[in-house]
Enzyme design. Structure first.
Site: not given
Length: 293
Positions: A207, A231, A281
């Protein structure tokens, strides 16, 4: 404890407070919200600790629902959805101050030999990590010295990050750039021999830079941001065993960004060019409103 890698292992070592309930620390930091990779990594630890430990995770799908508050513990509630002959499924809900901030579903699979074996080759050949500067070295070279906030962040950073291409700093360098980015990464110290720790550490790292690819055609990756970023969801598929304290290449691209959301895809390879993990993502990108005079 001064080694950032040791602090990461400690951060992923959750406290069991009931059979299916765990509590994780959330360090007090100057960030506005808890780092999403931390929540995803801790949630995967919670899921893994309710399995027999003989089935590695093969996929996870997660949603970031609310921003977490730094310094406040996070409780992870695990639902044992299924324990089959080959697959184990867990659903994890992360709760902070009575509110759900994150959901994760993870599937664990007993490895089965004799299956189909193939892999597309990596997109490009990239420079070896030893030949590249660290990201802090690049920033220090450009600015002359690291700002105090970045200096503190660099001292706490559990991963060595090295971009395969020099960072772009000017509008001229950014103009026409493809929405792609690639970094070499590894933990800054040993993480031990527990495969679950390495999987959760890499989940943490996944991430860190993935949404870079969305921003590359728009603004420098380091420096003042023109967007509020968050996110929204995160999905990973784990293909082969790995160690997160050995170099891995994270090749990232953004196929589309529109309507305030940008999609990013990542492929993680070892030094032999074997595909270890696939990542997708979606992130939220809202232009920051300039402060009034």
């Amino acid at each position: 404890m001064t080694n950032p890698a040791e602090r990461l292992v400690d951060l992923l070592d959750l406290e069991r407070i009931e059979v299916n309930i765990f509590r994780g620390r959330s360090p007090e930091e100057s960030l506005q919200r808890v780092f999403g990779g931390q929540v995803a990594g801790q949630a995967l630890v919670a899921a893994g600790r309710t399995t027999d430990g003989e089935r590695p995770v093969h996929s996870l799908h997660a949603y970031f629902l609310r921003p977490g508050r730094p310094g406040v513990p996070i409780v992870y509630q695990v639902e044992r959805v299924r324990d089959g002959r080959s697959f184990t499924t867990r659903r994890v809900t992360a709760v902070q101050q009575g509110r759900t901030i994150f959901n994760l579903t993870a599937s664990f699979h007993r490895p089965e030999p004799g299956s189909i074996e193939h892999q597309l080759p990596p997109r490009l050949e990239f420079p070896e990590p030893e030949s590249l500067p660290t990201v802090t070295e690049e920033i220090r070279e450009h600015l002359g010295a690291l700002p105090e906030a970045l200096e503190r962040m660099a001292r706490r950073q559990p991963f060595d990050i090295r971009y395969t291409e020099r960072l772009r700093w000017t509008p001229e360098e950014i103009k026409g750039a493809d929405p792609r980015s690639a970094v070499w990464m590894r933990a800054v110290g040993p993480l031990g021999d527990d495969p679950l720790v390495h999987t959760c550490a890499l989940t943490y790292a996944s991430d860190m830079t993935l949404l870079d690819a969305v921003r590359i055609p728009v603004e420098p990756l380091w420096g003042p941001r023109g967007f509020d970023m968050a996110s929204l969801d995160h999905a990973m598929w784990f293909h082969r065993p790995f160690r997160a304290d050995e170099w891995f290449l994270y090749d990232q691209e953004s196929p589309v960004s529109t309507g305030g959301r940008g999609l990013a895809r990542g492929r993680i390879y070892n030094r032999a060019g074997e595909l270890l993990v696939s990542v997708v993502q979606e992130g939220l990108f809202r232009p920051l409103t300039p402060a009034a005079d």
